[in-house]
Write an enzyme that holds these catalytic residues in place. Structure first.
Site, PDB file in Angstrom:
ATOM      1  N   ASN A   1       0.885  -1.168   0.000  1.00  0.00           N
ATOM      2  CA  ASN A   1       0.000   0.000   0.000  1.00  0.00           C
ATOM      3  C   ASN A   1       0.922   1.216   0.000  1.00  0.00           C
ATOM      4  O   ASN A   1       1.474   1.592   1.033  1.00  0.00           O
ATOM      5  CB  ASN A   1      -0.911   0.006   1.231  1.00  0.00           C
ATOM      6  CG  ASN A   1      -1.937  -1.108   1.180  1.00  0.00           C
ATOM      7  OD1 ASN A   1      -2.586  -1.330   0.159  1.00  0.00           O
ATOM      8  ND2 ASN A   1      -2.088  -1.827   2.283  1.00  0.00           N
TER       9      ASN A   1
ATOM     10  N   LYS B   1       0.602  -3.688  -6.012  1.00  0.00           N
ATOM     11  CA  LYS B   1      -0.759  -4.021  -5.573  1.00  0.00           C
ATOM     12  C   LYS B   1      -1.665  -3.054  -6.318  1.00  0.00           C
ATOM     13  O   LYS B   1      -1.704  -1.866  -5.999  1.00  0.00           O
ATOM     14  CB  LYS B   1      -0.869  -3.837  -4.066  1.00  0.00           C
ATOM     15  CG  LYS B   1      -2.258  -4.064  -3.488  1.00  0.00           C
ATOM     16  CD  LYS B   1      -2.255  -3.923  -1.948  1.00  0.00           C
ATOM     17  CE  LYS B   1      -3.646  -4.139  -1.368  1.00  0.00           C
ATOM     18  NZ  LYS B   1      -3.658  -4.088   0.114  1.00  0.00           N
TER      19      LYS B   1
ATOM     20  N   GLU C   1      -8.156  -3.198  -2.828  1.00  0.00           N
ATOM     21  CA  GLU C   1      -8.390  -2.488  -1.565  1.00  0.00           C
ATOM     22  C   GLU C   1      -8.094  -0.994  -1.685  1.00  0.00           C
ATOM     23  O   GLU C   1      -7.499  -0.382  -0.804  1.00  0.00           O
ATOM     24  CB  GLU C   1      -7.558  -3.114  -0.440  1.00  0.00           C
ATOM     25  CG  GLU C   1      -7.973  -4.551  -0.148  1.00  0.00           C
ATOM     26  CD  GLU C   1      -7.183  -5.209   0.989  1.00  0.00           C
ATOM     27  OE1 GLU C   1      -6.065  -4.766   1.273  1.00  0.00           O
ATOM     28  OE2 GLU C   1      -7.712  -6.154   1.590  1.00  0.00           O
TER      29      GLU C   1
ATOM     30  N   ASP D   1      -7.286 -14.716   2.800  1.00  0.00           N
ATOM     31  CA  ASP D   1      -6.277 -13.748   3.241  1.00  0.00           C
ATOM     32  C   ASP D   1      -5.520 -14.252   4.459  1.00  0.00           C
ATOM     33  O   ASP D   1      -5.710 -13.720   5.555  1.00  0.00           O
ATOM     34  CB  ASP D   1      -6.950 -12.407   3.543  1.00  0.00           C
ATOM     35  CG  ASP D   1      -5.946 -11.292   3.767  1.00  0.00           C
ATOM     36  OD1 ASP D   1      -4.773 -11.469   3.421  1.00  0.00           O
ATOM     37  OD2 ASP D   1      -6.352 -10.244   4.293  1.00  0.00           O
TER      38      ASP D   1
ATOM     39  N   GLU E   1      -0.230 -11.747  11.173  1.00  0.00           N
ATOM     40  CA  GLU E   1      -1.439 -10.931  11.243  1.00  0.00           C
ATOM     41  C   GLU E   1      -2.625 -11.706  11.814  1.00  0.00           C
ATOM     42  O   GLU E   1      -3.313 -11.233  12.713  1.00  0.00           O
ATOM     43  CB  GLU E   1      -1.793 -10.398   9.843  1.00  0.00           C
ATOM     44  CG  GLU E   1      -3.082  -9.592   9.816  1.00  0.00           C
ATOM     45  CD  GLU E   1      -3.392  -9.011   8.446  1.00  0.00           C
ATOM     46  OE1 GLU E   1      -2.606  -9.238   7.511  1.00  0.00           O
ATOM     47  OE2 GLU E   1      -4.426  -8.327   8.321  1.00  0.00           O
TER      48      GLU E   1
END
Lengths: 722, 722
Positions: free
Chosen positions: B229, B308, B312, B391, B419
């Site tokens: 991101n 990416k 998202e 994910d 995560e």
């Protein structure tokens, strides 16, 4: 009138609201800062509409007359030595001058005291008289005239207006620094703070002044300028950054608004470098005493402190084995010599609760913590009690603390900012909710109300309250609202949320007002008939959109008083199980058989026992409990039949479908105003109604699906549940 | 050896790990930067343990011999002209020098190519030979010797080691600026970034070098240094902040680690000021081409980009009506002249999904988006595919994309950072999970595995894969892990999470390794027997704590493959309904009757049809589907009997009770190490095990209560469910 805020919406004080006043010939008798404000306001109106204003005694030299005319600098009034037109409006402090004969005739017999803020209005048709004992009364009276418009100058018998509550305060949860989680304004939905930006005072005092003017015009007389969760820079407002507070105080003073400050109980440690903040420690007391002296040196009319102690992680006296009376009295003692008060919040509960433990009940917490301390607080401590036992949900019972501390000054705290009621993206006019709260009679219909408690008159009205204090009216704690204002051009994000700010002030002044009538005042002021395309349609439409919007919001959100089905953290939008297994103590206990929290004495947490009769009995009784609070007090099967005749599960489905339909109707109604009101305002409201519609449908679908999945009971009407 | 990182835990390269090597007399044949590194490493070890090292040809003048001795500056080796001790370890590039007779004897017949990174090891007992075709091979061989310890110098027949996957890469999700929501490292649980701090490069290149050394020692050869991101400052690493990237590349180069950069697809707009980023626009292509030239001017061995796109909220080719092949090929064309690659992530799905719509299935998304593009990507595009269709949950089926794009270079992406597996507060050794994924055979037990797909050898091994590309081994996309490293003194927050980083590298090098054997390597290196109080107990205990910790974590969290019962946003701890009504497409559909997602072709979303046989049939069949994935593929009643013989609801209860008991056992085991290992490490692990115990019980109680409330089925064993 302030300058420099021209891009900001005038809210309920557009120029047009002063039309009737500004055409009059006005004489002002009196001196003082607030009388100056009155004269300025009248002069500003006259400058626009052709009237005149004279002042006696003049406070400008006769050699330097300021002509009445177009808006210019301040003090645009005709000094007393100028040729005098026939004054058809007389604004006078009662002891400032001998009244003329006509005025004495009009007020014959009406010579009771008006108090610091009250006023008397009378009119013959030709002449109108506004009388006050103190400058603030004249200012409030002036805005009363504005509110009345042309009708202010009709013939009318003597009316005396005095605020029911002496303390009418807004708490700003504004952070000085932008907080990494809560931002510039905690629970703010109207942009940044009007006081602070990025760690510093904004310096935009024109906006602050405009705010003070709006507050005076709805009756608010106190403001706390920083968040009750006091972070690092906020704490220093008490010491090295006191100048920032003094500047705000100087700006709000002309509108009769006193400034209060939220302080951290740990200030002696954090700011003073002391090893502890024990309220019984002599060094701690000395530190606070010195702090108070410094504050009053700079701000002689400083209102006092607001304290959130031992609450949600804020420091407090518990750290030192002391209780809240010790803590509050420490601060109060240092403010008493200067006339200040401590607003000590009663919002104390265990926010590290174990959801497995059904015996601990957050609803009980404030009562359990504070009622044992009744009678131990100093006279200048105000215990500030949230209106309900939980946290500003759309529906809660009234907090039993309000009926249980007769020897304590109690303030009622409501939330003007719409944390749990749509965050100023949804229309939700809260006047009816506050009216219901303030009118609630904890000891039964013949007894005093919550408003009486806030006024300090509960014990004098009904001995059943068991009052031991015998407080006077001015010793009530008043009404406190968490402000919904930010640096948004419409002040409140959603333009229609201005109505909540207005209604807050008006209901604090007079809790007996009809909230729909208050709304009508707001509509007439904010959308002056002369400026709208079809005044009747505008007024009808705004009523249609706003009047019932609180009930609409309730319908599509958490049902039957159960509360807290919101997304954790930001609290916007639905999440039925969002808080169900958390430490916050906010549960609904829904399972495949039923839903609700058993708070009865018989089988539950015993919370019902915190109320006096008759409510202790009514809430305890499954069949006596009001429907809208059923799930707050009882865990019932989905098939339980409400007093309305519907089952709980069908009620959930029906209200959620109905709520969304009502939002859709609101949208349709609003669209009729296209082209009739200010286009920017129209667009803003339209965009928010779209979001309200989207979000309401999300609530409907999530809540209905959740309960269908859990109960397995189909909707009687076969509507789509996902 | 790096300097300046002395307070940082040495992880799997403590000085003691070099004891056997450092006692040898070593001769190094070869030149080049990585051979320099080898010599430095050996010299450092000799300085501590008394061995010697000579180099042929010498790269320092004979007139300036550096004595072998205590650690000092770099290049502490004996030049070839110094008196030569008997070399009992020979490290040689095959073409650097004629091998002595003993070495030729040892390797007789083993003259196949070793590739860029492979090495050959052989030993007579007296003498040991490490041979490579290229400097990187010598470096990996050296760390292989370190791993073997004393056993490296036993007599042994010729062994050839070549990495199964040419590309072994770690992606850092490190933000350059601290992001208001995701912080310095998105999904980072080990403190700040080792590369960036508060918007700037940290400048602590000693730490970066130490990191490179650890990576080389476990086999990783590429690193992407910023978050996929890409926020504002991260974007500028491609242009005006390229110097920061070059400094990292210079620092990692001696350890054979190439640097990659995450770039934003909108870079031509954001950085270049172009009106659009349309991949077919000539100006856009020219901009990217110029950017690539600038990058390679500064970093000649730059690895390439990670992208990416259209994911998202990140920009991508969809904005311009182009597809992902258009987007990826644009960038790939500009890197191809320089040997760079584009890692294009296949993590594309609708994150604004309507939970009401049961036909949309996030699991299908990557396959639906990318398989139609098979064959259209350039040779230097690597499609980077998350190992599962969702994910990084603790249990998912293998992504069907990995079996569906024979004409595309595919990389498998796993998450080393935990995560969804305890965020480095929980012990969760992921080696077994990755081993299972890499060993999965999408076309059935006789066919190629996921590791073969990542190696690019799937099509050569089994024609049933329908490969059209006929890629060579080096054309596989490799294995990519999201890094779990931060500026924490233990590198990974939880000291035992180092094992995951180590295992990632080792399994990328050789996916066929037994993950427990890999763990054993890590234990022996990280807790050198000489430094612990009771080496056998330490080793047994670490195995007891770590070996099965992934299954333990699975037991107390989301059951039977259903996934995503985590707190939204931060993803730590349970929230069974947390994502149930959200736009993220991650649901379990639990109601009073049953739970699970119907992804069958017969009655569900049809996701099972994305697999080749036999898995398309096995997953479709309620009774053939593996228990651990049942709820991923099927919605079943709580009373459904698993292949294990237990009902689903009883399985939920049993595993959740068992999981917590296993964590308690882990705690007990760990406590036996008090006083036997480094106290700081002991304390850190102990504190985290306490938190793991707390959190596991929370998972147990919330999940069990949730399903008891919903199903109404009591636990067969009458255990406490709240």
């Amino acid at each position: 009138m302030s300058d420099g805020a021209s891009t900001v919406h005038p809210a309920w004080l557009p120029a047009e609201a002063f039309g009737a006043l500004g055409r009059r010939h006005t004489l002002v008798h009196g001196t003082g800062l607030l009388v100056d404000t009155v004269v300025d306001e009248v002069a500003g109106a006259c400058g626009r509409y052709g009237g005149t204003v004279r002042r006696v005694p003049a406070d400008v030299p006769a050699t330097a007359p300021s002509p009445v005319g177009p808006a210019g600098g301040p003090r645009r009034h005709v000094p007393a030595t100028a040729p005098s037109p026939p004054g058809d409006l007389l604004l006078a402090l009662r002891d400032a001058a001998a009244l003329p004969a006509w005025a004495r005739r009009l007020t014959a017999g009406a010579d009771g005291p008006l108090g610091d803020e009250g006023f008397l209005l009378a009119g013959s048709g030709d002449r109108t008289l506004l009388l006050a004992d103190a400058p603030a009364g004249l200012l409030y009276g002036l805005f009363h005239l504005v509110r009345l418009g042309r009708a202010a100058f009709d013939a009318r018998p003597v009316e005396c207006h005095r605020p029911a509550l002496a303390r009418r305060m807004l708490d700003h949860w504004d952070n000085v620094d932008v907080h990494p989680v809560t931002g510039q304004v905690e629970r703010g939905y109207a942009g940044g703070s009007i006081f602070w930006r990025d760690g510093a005072a904004r310096g935009d005092l024109a906006r602050v002044r405009e705010y003070g003017r709006l507050l005076a015009a709805c009756g608010v007389n106190a403001v706390a300028v920083n968040n009750v969760n006091v972070h690092a820079s906020g704490a220093r407002l008490l010491t090295e950054r006191l100048g920032d507070v003094a500047a705000i105080a100087d700006t709000l003073r002309p509108y009769g608004v006193r400034v209060h400050l939220s302080v951290t109980f740990a200030a002696p440690v954090v700011l003073g470098g002391l090893p502890n903040a024990d309220p019984l420690d002599a060094a701690v007391r000395a530190w606070w005493a010195a702090a108070a002296r410094r504050v009053y040196d700079r701000i002689p009319d400083f209102g006092g402190y607001v304290v959130k102690a031992d609450s949600e992680g804020q420091p407090g006296p518990f750290t030192y084995g002391r209780d809240h009376a010790d803590g509050a009295n420490l601060l109060a003692a240092t403010l008493a010599p200067f006339g200040g008060v401590v607003h000590w919040r009663a919002f104390v509960y265990d926010h590290r609760q174990d959801w497995r433990d059904r015996s601990t009940d957050r609803a009980r917490a404030a009562f359990d913590h504070f009622t044992p301390l009744d009678g131990r607080f100093r006279d200048n401590v105000i215990l500030q009690v949230k209106h309900g036992p939980m946290d500003f949900q759309v529906r809660e019972p009234v907090s039993p603390v309000l009926a249980a501390m007769p020897a304590t000054r109690l303030a009622v705290e409501v939330q003007v900012t719409q944390e749990y009621t749509g965050q100023q993206r949804h229309v939700c006019y809260l006047g009816p909710w506050w009216s219901e709260i303030l009118g609630f009679a904890p000891w039964g219909p013949q007894g005093p109300t919550v408003a009486d408690v806030a006024a300090g008159t509960a014990s004098t009205r009904d001995p059943r309250s068991g009052a031991g204090g015998g407080r006077s009216a001015t010793a009530g704690g008043g009404l406190v609202g968490v402000s919904n204002v930010g640096d948004d051009p419409f002040w409140t994000g959603h333009p229609l949320a201005q109505a909540n700010l207005y209604a807050f002030g008006r209901l604090a002044w007079d809790p007996g007002l009809d909230p729909v009538a208050v709304l009508d005042e707001w509509i007439r002021l904010t959308f002056p008939p002369a400026t709208t395309g079809d005044p009747g349609l505008v007024r009808r439409t705004l009523h249609a959109v706003l009047d019932g919007s609180w009930w609409t919001y309730e319908r599509y959100t958490a049902p039957l008083g159960v509360g807290f089905m919101v997304r954790p953290g930001h609290h916007y939008g639905p999440d039925v199980d969002g808080y169900e297994y958390t430490p916050w103590g906010t549960y609904h206990f829904a399972d495949r058989d039923g839903v609700g929290v058993d708070r009865t004495r018989a089988t539950g947490t015993g919370f019902t026992g915190q109320y006096p009769r008759p409510w202790s009995e009514r809430y305890e009784d499954l069949h006596g409990c009001p429907d809208e609070l059923l799930l707050f007090f009882h865990h019932v099967p989905y098939g339980h039949v409400l007093r309305s005749g519907r089952t709980v599960i069908q009620h959930i489905y029906d209200t959620h479908f109905a709520g969304v339909e009502q939002v859709e109707a609101m949208r349709g109604q609003w669209r009729r105003l296209a082209g009739l009101v200010d286009p920017a305002l129209y667009a803003r409201v339209s965009e928010r109604l779209d979001e309200q519609r989207r979000c309401a449908a999300e609530w409907r679908d999530q809540v209905n699906s959740y309960f269908l999945r859990k109960s397995g009971v189909p909707d009687e009407h076969g509507r789509r549940i996902w």
